[in-house]
Design a protein around this motif. Sequence first.
Motif, PDB file in Angstrom:
ATOM      1  N   GLU A   6       0.831  -1.206   0.000  1.00  0.00           N
ATOM      2  CA  GLU A   6       0.000   0.000   0.000  1.00  0.00           C
ATOM      3  C   GLU A   6       0.869   1.262   0.000  1.00  0.00           C
ATOM      4  OE1 GLU A   6      -3.096   2.375   2.886  1.00  0.00           O
ATOM      5  OE2 GLU A   6      -3.030   0.188   3.040  1.00  0.00           O
ATOM      6  N   TYR A   7       1.925   1.266   0.819  1.00  0.00           N
ATOM      7  CA  TYR A   7       2.822   2.416   0.868  1.00  0.00           C
ATOM      8  C   TYR A   7       3.458   2.665  -0.501  1.00  0.00           C
ATOM      9  CZ  TYR A   7       6.803   5.414   1.890  1.00  0.00           C
ATOM     10  OH  TYR A   7       7.708   6.441   1.865  1.00  0.00           O
ATOM     11  N   SER A   8       3.944   1.615  -1.138  1.00  0.00           N
ATOM     12  CA  SER A   8       4.582   1.751  -2.448  1.00  0.00           C
ATOM     13  C   SER A   8       3.626   2.324  -3.482  1.00  0.00           C
ATOM     14  CB  SER A   8       5.099   0.400  -2.937  1.00  0.00           C
ATOM     15  OG  SER A   8       6.125  -0.053  -2.108  1.00  0.00           O
ATOM     16  N   ALA A   9       2.402   1.830  -3.499  1.00  0.00           N
ATOM     17  CA  ALA A   9       1.418   2.314  -4.466  1.00  0.00           C
ATOM     18  C   ALA A   9       1.075   3.782  -4.216  1.00  0.00           C
ATOM     19  CB  ALA A   9       0.156   1.455  -4.403  1.00  0.00           C
ATOM     20  N   ARG A  10       0.852   4.121  -2.953  1.00  0.00           N
ATOM     21  CA  ARG A  10       0.512   5.510  -2.624  1.00  0.00           C
ATOM     22  C   ARG A  10       1.696   6.448  -2.867  1.00  0.00           C
ATOM     23  NH1 ARG A  10      -1.727   6.065   3.076  1.00  0.00           N
ATOM     24  NH2 ARG A  10      -2.229   8.150   2.336  1.00  0.00           N
ATOM     25  N   ALA A  11       2.895   6.003  -2.533  1.00  0.00           N
ATOM     26  CA  ALA A  11       4.085   6.841  -2.695  1.00  0.00           C
ATOM     27  C   ALA A  11       4.316   7.178  -4.164  1.00  0.00           C
ATOM     28  CB  ALA A  11       5.300   6.141  -2.110  1.00  0.00           C
ATOM     29  N   GLY A  12       4.071   6.229  -5.036  1.00  0.00           N
ATOM     30  CA  GLY A  12       4.281   6.449  -6.466  1.00  0.00           C
ATOM     31  C   GLY A  12       3.466   7.600  -7.020  1.00  0.00           C
ATOM     32  N   ARG A  13       2.324   7.866  -6.419  1.00  0.00           N
ATOM     33  CA  ARG A  13       1.459   8.963  -6.888  1.00  0.00           C
ATOM     34  C   ARG A  13       2.065  10.341  -6.639  1.00  0.00           C
ATOM     35  NH1 ARG A  13      -3.306   6.359  -3.695  1.00  0.00           N
ATOM     36  NH2 ARG A  13      -3.462   4.420  -4.821  1.00  0.00           N
ATOM     37  N   TYR A  14       2.997  10.433  -5.703  1.00  0.00           N
ATOM     38  CA  TYR A  14       3.607  11.726  -5.370  1.00  0.00           C
ATOM     39  C   TYR A  14       4.882  12.007  -6.170  1.00  0.00           C
ATOM     40  CZ  TYR A  14       0.383  11.749  -1.469  1.00  0.00           C
ATOM     41  OH  TYR A  14      -0.754  11.743  -0.701  1.00  0.00           O
ATOM     42  N   LEU A  15       5.307  11.062  -6.964  1.00  0.00           N
ATOM     43  CA  LEU A  15       6.547  11.235  -7.726  1.00  0.00           C
ATOM     44  C   LEU A  15       6.226  11.864  -9.085  1.00  0.00           C
ATOM     45  CD1 LEU A  15       8.257   7.847  -6.826  1.00  0.00           C
ATOM     46  CD2 LEU A  15       8.592  10.083  -5.759  1.00  0.00           C
ATOM     47  N   ARG A  16       6.084  13.167  -9.097  1.00  0.00           N
ATOM     48  CA  ARG A  16       5.761  13.911 -10.317  1.00  0.00           C
ATOM     49  C   ARG A  16       7.027  14.540 -10.873  1.00  0.00           C
ATOM     50  NH1 ARG A  16       2.147  10.984 -10.572  1.00  0.00           N
ATOM     51  NH2 ARG A  16       0.122  11.290  -9.641  1.00  0.00           N
ATOM     52  N   GLY A  17       7.015  14.777 -12.183  1.00  0.00           N
ATOM     53  CA  GLY A  17       8.191  15.334 -12.826  1.00  0.00           C
ATOM     54  C   GLY A  17       9.223  14.259 -13.109  1.00  0.00           C
ATOM     55  N   LYS A  18       8.719  13.089 -13.502  1.00  0.00           N
ATOM     56  CA  LYS A  18       9.622  11.974 -13.796  1.00  0.00           C
ATOM     57  C   LYS A  18      10.382  12.251 -15.087  1.00  0.00           C
ATOM     58  CE  LYS A  18       6.280   8.754 -11.871  1.00  0.00           C
ATOM     59  NZ  LYS A  18       5.396   7.636 -12.156  1.00  0.00           N
ATOM     60  N   PRO A  19      11.610  11.744 -15.189  1.00  0.00           N
ATOM     61  CA  PRO A  19      12.355  11.916 -16.445  1.00  0.00           C
ATOM     62  C   PRO A  19      11.697  11.119 -17.572  1.00  0.00           C
ATOM     63  CG  PRO A  19      13.551  10.491 -14.925  1.00  0.00           C
ATOM     64  CD  PRO A  19      12.357  11.013 -14.183  1.00  0.00           C
ATOM     65  N   LYS A  20      11.901  11.572 -18.808  1.00  0.00           N
ATOM     66  CA  LYS A  20      11.316  10.872 -19.962  1.00  0.00           C
ATOM     67  C   LYS A  20      11.862   9.445 -20.074  1.00  0.00           C
ATOM     68  CE  LYS A  20      10.583  15.051 -22.725  1.00  0.00           C
ATOM     69  NZ  LYS A  20       9.297  15.349 -22.243  1.00  0.00           N
ATOM     70  N   ILE A  21      13.152   9.308 -19.793  1.00  0.00           N
ATOM     71  CA  ILE A  21      13.751   7.976 -19.737  1.00  0.00           C
ATOM     72  C   ILE A  21      14.402   7.839 -18.362  1.00  0.00           C
ATOM     73  CG2 ILE A  21      14.127   7.713 -22.223  1.00  0.00           C
ATOM     74  CD1 ILE A  21      17.038   8.475 -21.761  1.00  0.00           C
ATOM     75  N   PRO A  22      14.377   6.643 -17.790  1.00  0.00           N
ATOM     76  CA  PRO A  22      14.959   6.465 -16.455  1.00  0.00           C
ATOM     77  C   PRO A  22      16.438   6.861 -16.404  1.00  0.00           C
ATOM     78  CG  PRO A  22      13.668   4.538 -17.072  1.00  0.00           C
ATOM     79  CD  PRO A  22      13.775   5.408 -18.297  1.00  0.00           C
ATOM     80  N   ILE A  23      16.838   7.413 -15.275  1.00  0.00           N
ATOM     81  CA  ILE A  23      18.233   7.805 -15.070  1.00  0.00           C
ATOM     82  C   ILE A  23      19.090   6.549 -15.035  1.00  0.00           C
ATOM     83  CG2 ILE A  23      19.854   8.874 -13.464  1.00  0.00           C
ATOM     84  CD1 ILE A  23      17.447  10.612 -12.481  1.00  0.00           C
ATOM     85  N   SER A  24      20.088   6.494 -15.916  1.00  0.00           N
ATOM     86  CA  SER A  24      20.954   5.310 -15.962  1.00  0.00           C
ATOM     87  C   SER A  24      22.398   5.653 -15.618  1.00  0.00           C
ATOM     88  CB  SER A  24      20.887   4.656 -17.343  1.00  0.00           C
ATOM     89  OG  SER A  24      21.322   5.573 -18.336  1.00  0.00           O
ATOM     90  N   GLY A  25      22.688   6.948 -15.445  1.00  0.00           N
ATOM     91  CA  GLY A  25      24.035   7.350 -15.061  1.00  0.00           C
ATOM     92  C   GLY A  25      24.218   7.261 -13.557  1.00  0.00           C
ATOM     93  N   GLU A  26      25.431   7.451 -13.106  1.00  0.00           N
ATOM     94  CA  GLU A  26      25.733   7.360 -11.686  1.00  0.00           C
ATOM     95  C   GLU A  26      25.119   8.539 -10.931  1.00  0.00           C
ATOM     96  OE1 GLU A  26      30.002   5.109 -11.806  1.00  0.00           O
ATOM     97  OE2 GLU A  26      30.006   7.276 -12.063  1.00  0.00           O
TER      98      GLU A  26
END
Length: 152
Positions: free
Chosen positions: A51-71
Amino acid sequence: MTRLKLLASYVIPLDPRTKKNSQMIAGTGARCPVCGKRAKQYIRQGHANTEYSARAGRYLRGKPKIPISGEVHIVYRLYMQTRRRVDDLNLYASLDDILTREGILKDDNISIIRNRDGSRVFYDKEHPRAEIYIYEYRKEEDNAAGNENLHR
């Protein structure tokens, strides 16, 4: 010391949860007629973490277009609602998994998350939250701090 470049920051206004303290045994397949256990059993995260994981994901706005793969260097500032004893590394691991699942980080291994220096757990009864700061990683900063790089 030079200032690190901030790549992203997020605030999750929920009481942080670990993933390892709420695991449960689940199963699939036919039940044993003697003991009632399922044919195939596995360990899954408990309902509190799911439940925490699902709810937390809703607050993560402004995600990058592609996932960060650099260090990256991540700083977690976690504010717990109670003074209960928690394992900070399990809290960080839970957030690492959420960032990966939500497509912010490509993976949560050592080749991407190079360190979490500066991460802390605090108490705030009125406003529990997880503050997440993702910075560009600079090897020179680690070396200047006297951290030996064993994974490269």
